[in-house]
Motif scaffolding. Structure first.
Motif, PDB file in Angstrom:
ATOM      1  N   PHE A 202      17.687   4.394-134.260  1.00  0.00           N
ATOM      2  CA  PHE A 202      18.528   4.361-135.454  1.00  0.00           C
ATOM      3  C   PHE A 202      18.846   2.922-135.847  1.00  0.00           C
ATOM      4  N   LEU A 203      19.206   2.094-134.868  1.00  0.00           N
ATOM      5  CA  LEU A 203      19.456   0.678-135.139  1.00  0.00           C
ATOM      6  C   LEU A 203      18.201   0.007-135.693  1.00  0.00           C
ATOM      7  N   ASP A 204      17.066   0.344-135.099  1.00  0.00           N
ATOM      8  CA  ASP A 204      15.801  -0.240-135.544  1.00  0.00           C
ATOM      9  C   ASP A 204      15.485   0.165-136.979  1.00  0.00           C
ATOM     10  N   GLN A 205      15.777   1.405-137.326  1.00  0.00           N
ATOM     11  CA  GLN A 205      15.518   1.892-138.680  1.00  0.00           C
ATOM     12  C   GLN A 205      16.385   1.162-139.708  1.00  0.00           C
ATOM     13  N   ILE A 206      17.634   0.895-139.327  1.00  0.00           N
ATOM     14  CA  ILE A 206      18.529   0.177-140.239  1.00  0.00           C
ATOM     15  C   ILE A 206      17.995  -1.231-140.501  1.00  0.00           C
ATOM     16  N   MET A 207      17.559  -1.894-139.446  1.00  0.00           N
ATOM     17  CA  MET A 207      17.041  -3.249-139.616  1.00  0.00           C
ATOM     18  C   MET A 207      15.754  -3.255-140.432  1.00  0.00           C
ATOM     19  N   ARG A 208      14.920  -2.261-140.214  1.00  0.00           N
ATOM     20  CA  ARG A 208      13.687  -2.151-141.002  1.00  0.00           C
ATOM     21  C   ARG A 208      14.005  -1.866-142.475  1.00  0.00           C
ATOM     22  N   ARG A 209      15.020  -1.056-142.687  1.00  0.00           N
ATOM     23  CA  ARG A 209      15.432  -0.755-144.067  1.00  0.00           C
ATOM     24  C   ARG A 209      15.914  -2.020-144.765  1.00  0.00           C
ATOM     25  N   ALA A 210      16.721  -2.805-144.083  1.00  0.00           N
ATOM     26  CA  ALA A 210      17.226  -4.045-144.665  1.00  0.00           C
ATOM     27  C   ALA A 210      16.073  -4.972-145.054  1.00  0.00           C
ATOM     28  N   GLU A 211      15.072  -5.036-144.182  1.00  0.00           N
ATOM     29  CA  GLU A 211      13.914  -5.888-144.452  1.00  0.00           C
ATOM     30  C   GLU A 211      13.085  -5.349-145.617  1.00  0.00           C
ATOM     31  N   ALA A 212      12.847  -4.034-145.596  1.00  0.00           N
ATOM     32  CA  ALA A 212      12.012  -3.425-146.631  1.00  0.00           C
ATOM     33  C   ALA A 212      12.658  -3.504-148.010  1.00  0.00           C
ATOM     34  N   GLU A 213      13.991  -3.358-148.056  1.00  0.00           N
ATOM     35  CA  GLU A 213      14.706  -3.363-149.333  1.00  0.00           C
ATOM     36  C   GLU A 213      15.238  -4.748-149.696  1.00  0.00           C
ATOM     37  N   ASN A 214      14.968  -5.706-148.807  1.00  0.00           N
ATOM     38  CA  ASN A 214      15.396  -7.090-149.034  1.00  0.00           C
ATOM     39  C   ASN A 214      16.907  -7.171-149.274  1.00  0.00           C
ATOM     40  N   ILE A 215      17.657  -6.528-148.368  1.00  0.00           N
ATOM     41  CA  ILE A 215      19.117  -6.545-148.455  1.00  0.00           C
ATOM     42  C   ILE A 215      19.692  -6.981-147.118  1.00  0.00           C
ATOM     43  N   GLU A 216      20.978  -7.317-147.102  1.00  0.00           N
ATOM     44  CA  GLU A 216      21.648  -7.701-145.868  1.00  0.00           C
ATOM     45  C   GLU A 216      21.815  -6.480-144.955  1.00  0.00           C
ATOM     46  N   ILE A 217      21.911  -6.738-143.658  1.00  0.00           N
ATOM     47  CA  ILE A 217      22.109  -5.659-142.693  1.00  0.00           C
ATOM     48  C   ILE A 217      23.352  -4.846-143.048  1.00  0.00           C
ATOM     49  N   GLU A 218      24.429  -5.524-143.444  1.00  0.00           N
ATOM     50  CA  GLU A 218      25.665  -4.820-143.776  1.00  0.00           C
ATOM     51  C   GLU A 218      25.464  -3.834-144.912  1.00  0.00           C
ATOM     52  N   ALA A 219      24.706  -4.233-145.917  1.00  0.00           N
ATOM     53  CA  ALA A 219      24.430  -3.333-147.041  1.00  0.00           C
ATOM     54  C   ALA A 219      23.606  -2.133-146.588  1.00  0.00           C
ATOM     55  N   ALA A 220      22.636  -2.375-145.703  1.00  0.00           N
ATOM     56  CA  ALA A 220      21.822  -1.278-145.168  1.00  0.00           C
ATOM     57  C   ALA A 220      22.666  -0.333-144.331  1.00  0.00           C
ATOM     58  N   VAL A 221      23.596  -0.885-143.563  1.00  0.00           N
ATOM     59  CA  VAL A 221      24.495  -0.070-142.743  1.00  0.00           C
ATOM     60  C   VAL A 221      25.359   0.819-143.626  1.00  0.00           C
ATOM     61  N   ILE A 222      25.977   0.246-144.638  1.00  0.00           N
ATOM     62  CA  ILE A 222      26.862   1.001-145.524  1.00  0.00           C
ATOM     63  C   ILE A 222      26.099   2.116-146.241  1.00  0.00           C
ATOM     64  N   ALA A 223      24.927   1.796-146.747  1.00  0.00           N
ATOM     65  CA  ALA A 223      24.123   2.810-147.445  1.00  0.00           C
ATOM     66  C   ALA A 223      23.726   3.941-146.495  1.00  0.00           C
ATOM     67  N   THR A 224      23.338   3.585-145.283  1.00  0.00           N
ATOM     68  CA  THR A 224      22.925   4.592-144.301  1.00  0.00           C
ATOM     69  C   THR A 224      24.094   5.475-143.898  1.00  0.00           C
ATOM     70  N   LEU A 225      25.259   4.875-143.689  1.00  0.00           N
ATOM     71  CA  LEU A 225      26.448   5.659-143.316  1.00  0.00           C
ATOM     72  C   LEU A 225      26.844   6.630-144.421  1.00  0.00           C
ATOM     73  N   LYS A 226      26.739   6.202-145.657  1.00  0.00           N
ATOM     74  CA  LYS A 226      27.075   7.085-146.774  1.00  0.00           C
ATOM     75  C   LYS A 226      26.101   8.267-146.837  1.00  0.00           C
ATOM     76  N   GLU A 227      24.844   8.005-146.524  1.00  0.00           N
ATOM     77  CA  GLU A 227      23.855   9.094-146.500  1.00  0.00           C
ATOM     78  C   GLU A 227      24.149  10.077-145.375  1.00  0.00           C
ATOM     79  N   LEU A 228      24.526   9.554-144.207  1.00  0.00           N
ATOM     80  CA  LEU A 228      24.879  10.427-143.087  1.00  0.00           C
ATOM     81  C   LEU A 228      26.112  11.258-143.423  1.00  0.00           C
ATOM     82  N   LYS A 229      27.082  10.623-144.068  1.00  0.00           N
ATOM     83  CA  LYS A 229      28.295  11.331-144.473  1.00  0.00           C
ATOM     84  C   LYS A 229      27.954  12.475-145.424  1.00  0.00           C
TER      85      LYS A 229
END
Length: 271
Positions: A114-141
């Motif tokens: 899960f951590l690895d997926q978040i970091m890959r998402r941040a890289e793929a979407e060219n966003i900060e890790i924090e932004a990827a974390v927030i987006a992922t948490l909202k999706e899980l919610k």
């Protein structure tokens, strides 16, 4: 019948001849036995390289943290299996290991990926890790899914094992992008998910050893190896002082039958 590609007829792990055994390029008797501890050997076997002092210390800490946690379901399965078949340690050990899945012990693999997926998402979407974390948490919610690596039914105010592992990682200088991502998750999850979600040991183990250099696709090996040691203790105790049938009896007493009555039993009262 051949299934898939099967033209790689090699292994890089070990070989032997009449005079020697070679493991990962080292002579077993001359270079390894009596000269390395088991954590070193475990790291060498899996990765093909000897661990640094910090890698060894971090892996040691993770193995110790997860080896034992009481009469969890996998331990109960192992002990009851040995009680029913006292001659079959291997069967009882297998029962315990097979009981390690995405909820108990094996959850560290899910958290690490899960951590690895978040970091890959941040890289793929060219966003900060924090932004990827927030987006992922909202999706899980929105999907009403749990956050891997966070929360614990018993340690709701904070998992002491996780806190210790993260402290050790900081002291060793191991802390890197995985631990940073985990801490950002823990910072934002309570507000987004709207309940306390401290870092648990299943989140701390993968974060710390991945930052130390352990491969993502070998994460499950760590809790499996650690719990094997704990199961050995339970099986020895079970063979000397059995509680397997006591646990089975207590389960029978705790669970009420609510199926159709037979002609002899009559209607069953429901709690």
């Amino acid at each position: 019948m051949r299934i898939g590609k099967q033209d790689q007829t090699y292994t890089a792990i070990a070989t032997s001849d009449a005079e020697s055994v070679t493991v990962r390029g080292h002579d077993l008797c001359d270079d390894l036995i009596g000269k390395v501890d088991f954590t070193d050997y475990f790291w060498l076997l899996v990765t093909g390289t000897r661990p640094t002092a910090n890698q060894r210390s971090m892996m040691d800490a993770c193995l110790v943290s997860i080896a034992e946690h009481g009469l969890v379901p996998s331990v109960q399965a192992a002990r009851m299996t040995l009680a029913a078949g006292p001659e079959s340690w291997q069967g009882a050990m297998s029962a315990g290991l097979l009981g390690m899945g995405s909820v108990v012990a094996g959850s560290s693999e899910s958290a690490g990926k899960f951590l690895d997926q978040i970091m890959r998402r941040a890289e793929a979407e060219n966003i900060e890790i924090e932004a990827a974390v927030i987006a992922t948490l909202k999706e899980l919610k929105a999907a009403r899914q749990k956050v891997p690596g966070l929360g614990h039914p018993q340690h709701s105010s904070g998992d002491p094992r996780a806190n210790k592992l993260l402290e050790i990682a900081d002291e060793l200088g191991v802390t890197g992008k995985y631990i940073s991502t985990l801490r950002i998750l823990a910072e934002h999850a309570p507000g987004i998910i709207q309940r306390p979600l401290p870092i648990n040991v299943s989140g701390a183990i993968p974060a710390t050893i991945l930052d130390a250099g352990w491969p993502v696709d070998a994460l499950k090996a760590v809790p499996l190896l650690a719990r094997t040691a704990g199961l050995a203790a339970h099986l020895l105790e079970e063979s000397r002082r059995s509680i397997g049938f006591i646990m089975s009896h207590q389960a029978d007493q705790a669970i009420s039958y609510d199926g159709e009555p037979s002609s002899k039993t009559g209607p069953q009262e429901k709690a």
